[in-house]
Design a protein around this motif. Structure first.
Motif, PDB file in Angstrom:
ATOM      1  N   UNK A 166       1.145  -0.944  -0.568  1.00 20.27           N
ATOM      2  CA  UNK A 166      -0.066   0.027   0.140  1.00 20.27           C
ATOM      3  C   UNK A 166       0.435   0.988   0.194  1.00 20.27           C
ATOM      4  N   UNK A 167       2.251   1.034   0.194  1.00 18.22           N
ATOM      5  CA  UNK A 167       3.210   2.220  -0.209  1.00 18.22           C
ATOM      6  C   UNK A 167       3.473   2.251  -0.648  1.00 18.22           C
ATOM      7  N   UNK A 168       4.014   3.821  -1.734  1.00 13.94           N
ATOM      8  CA  UNK A 168       3.746   4.421  -2.684  1.00 13.94           C
ATOM      9  C   UNK A 168       5.869   4.256  -2.445  1.00 13.94           C
ATOM     10  N   UNK A 169       6.385   3.834  -1.502  1.00 10.24           N
ATOM     11  CA  UNK A 169       7.808   3.338  -2.497  1.00 10.24           C
ATOM     12  C   UNK A 169       7.852   1.547  -2.473  1.00 10.24           C
ATOM     13  N   UNK A 170       6.831   0.547  -2.362  1.00  7.55           N
ATOM     14  CA  UNK A 170       7.509  -0.431  -3.032  1.00  7.55           C
ATOM     15  C   UNK A 170       5.568  -0.760  -3.707  1.00  7.55           C
ATOM     16  N   UNK A 171       6.079  -1.633  -4.876  1.00  6.75           N
ATOM     17  CA  UNK A 171       5.454  -2.064  -5.428  1.00  6.75           C
ATOM     18  C   UNK A 171       5.405  -3.534  -5.473  1.00  6.75           C
ATOM     19  N   UNK A 172       4.001  -4.068  -4.565  1.00  7.06           N
ATOM     20  CA  UNK A 172       3.581  -5.365  -5.113  1.00  7.06           C
ATOM     21  C   UNK A 172       2.668  -5.636  -5.388  1.00  7.06           C
ATOM     22  N   UNK A 173       1.916  -6.957  -6.558  1.00  7.73           N
ATOM     23  CA  UNK A 173       1.034  -6.446  -7.418  1.00  7.73           C
ATOM     24  C   UNK A 173       0.336  -8.175  -7.262  1.00  7.73           C
ATOM     25  N   UNK A 174      -1.404  -8.669  -7.419  1.00  8.57           N
ATOM     26  CA  UNK A 174      -0.848  -9.910  -7.657  1.00  8.57           C
ATOM     27  C   UNK A 174      -1.751  -9.840  -9.208  1.00  8.57           C
ATOM     28  N   UNK A 175      -1.793 -11.072  -9.623  1.00  5.63           N
ATOM     29  CA  UNK A 175      -2.545 -11.162 -10.684  1.00  5.63           C
ATOM     30  C   UNK A 175      -3.683 -11.973 -10.428  1.00  5.63           C
ATOM     31  N   UNK A 176      -4.597 -12.063 -11.206  1.00  6.18           N
ATOM     32  CA  UNK A 176      -6.191 -12.254 -10.874  1.00  6.18           C
ATOM     33  C   UNK A 176      -6.585 -13.167 -11.906  1.00  6.18           C
ATOM     34  N   UNK A 177      -7.287 -13.685 -12.492  1.00  2.00           N
ATOM     35  CA  UNK A 177      -8.341 -14.899 -13.014  1.00  2.00           C
ATOM     36  C   UNK A 177      -9.609 -13.308 -13.533  1.00  2.00           C
ATOM     37  N   UNK A 178      -9.646 -13.095 -14.706  1.00  2.00           N
ATOM     38  CA  UNK A 178     -10.540 -12.303 -15.330  1.00  2.00           C
ATOM     39  C   UNK A 178     -11.903 -12.548 -15.093  1.00  2.00           C
ATOM     40  N   UNK A 179     -12.777 -14.011 -15.108  1.00  2.00           N
ATOM     41  CA  UNK A 179     -13.537 -14.004 -14.399  1.00  2.00           C
ATOM     42  C   UNK A 179     -13.701 -14.688 -13.457  1.00  2.00           C
ATOM     43  N   UNK A 180     -13.541 -15.404 -12.727  1.00  2.00           N
ATOM     44  CA  UNK A 180     -14.004 -16.062 -11.327  1.00  2.00           C
ATOM     45  C   UNK A 180     -12.636 -15.022 -10.421  1.00  2.00           C
ATOM     46  N   UNK A 181     -11.980 -13.576 -10.748  1.00  2.00           N
ATOM     47  CA  UNK A 181     -11.099 -13.756  -9.259  1.00  2.00           C
ATOM     48  C   UNK A 181      -9.992 -14.028  -8.641  1.00  2.00           C
ATOM     49  N   UNK A 182      -9.874 -14.971  -8.963  1.00  2.00           N
ATOM     50  CA  UNK A 182      -9.105 -15.937  -8.223  1.00  2.00           C
ATOM     51  C   UNK A 182      -7.899 -14.878  -8.624  1.00  2.00           C
ATOM     52  N   UNK A 183      -6.917 -15.386  -7.134  1.00  2.00           N
ATOM     53  CA  UNK A 183      -5.418 -14.897  -7.167  1.00  2.00           C
ATOM     54  C   UNK A 183      -4.626 -15.612  -7.840  1.00  2.00           C
ATOM     55  N   UNK A 184      -4.320 -16.201  -9.202  1.00  2.00           N
ATOM     56  CA  UNK A 184      -3.888 -16.820  -9.914  1.00  2.00           C
ATOM     57  C   UNK A 184      -2.141 -16.382 -10.350  1.00  2.00           C
ATOM     58  N   UNK A 185      -1.312 -15.401  -9.241  1.00  2.00           N
ATOM     59  CA  UNK A 185      -0.267 -15.382  -9.377  1.00  2.00           C
ATOM     60  C   UNK A 185       0.264 -13.675  -8.924  1.00  2.00           C
ATOM     61  N   UNK A 186       1.389 -13.778  -8.567  1.00  2.00           N
ATOM     62  CA  UNK A 186       1.942 -12.444  -7.488  1.00  2.00           C
ATOM     63  C   UNK A 186       2.960 -12.147  -8.878  1.00  2.00           C
ATOM     64  N   UNK A 187       2.989 -10.287  -8.596  1.00  2.00           N
ATOM     65  CA  UNK A 187       4.310  -9.578  -9.094  1.00  2.00           C
ATOM     66  C   UNK A 187       4.942  -8.335  -8.404  1.00  2.00           C
TER      67      UNK A 187
END
Length: 75
Positions: A54-75
């Motif tokens: 949530x901080x401006x000095x760090x980027x962490x994102x979740x990759x989610x499936x477009x239809x069922x919105x489940x998390x399928x990866x992290x970047x």
């Protein structure tokens, strides 16, 4: 490179409610990540990771499936 016309995934920031799902994914895939990455494997560390995202000095994102919105990866 143009964006695909029919995307299959989307990315978003993790939120506190993602903690248990992330922990489950991290624990199941621990041997896959080793020795290159060391994702959080307990709740306090996972919550800390989510907080850092949530901080401006760090980027962490979740990759989610477009239809069922489940998390399928992290970047």
């Amino acid at each position: 490179m143009p964006l695909p016309q029919n995307p299959r995934v989307f990315i978003r920031q993790p939120i506190a409610e993602d903690c248990q799902t992330l922990l489950s994914l991290h624990q199941r895939n621990q041997s896959f990540h080793f020795p290159w990455a060391f994702p959080p494997l307990d709740e306090p560390r996972c919550q800390n990771y989510i907080y850092r995202c949530q901080n401006d000095d760090f980027e962490g994102l979740l990759i989610c499936h477009i239809h069922h919105h489940q998390i399928i990866g992290v970047t």
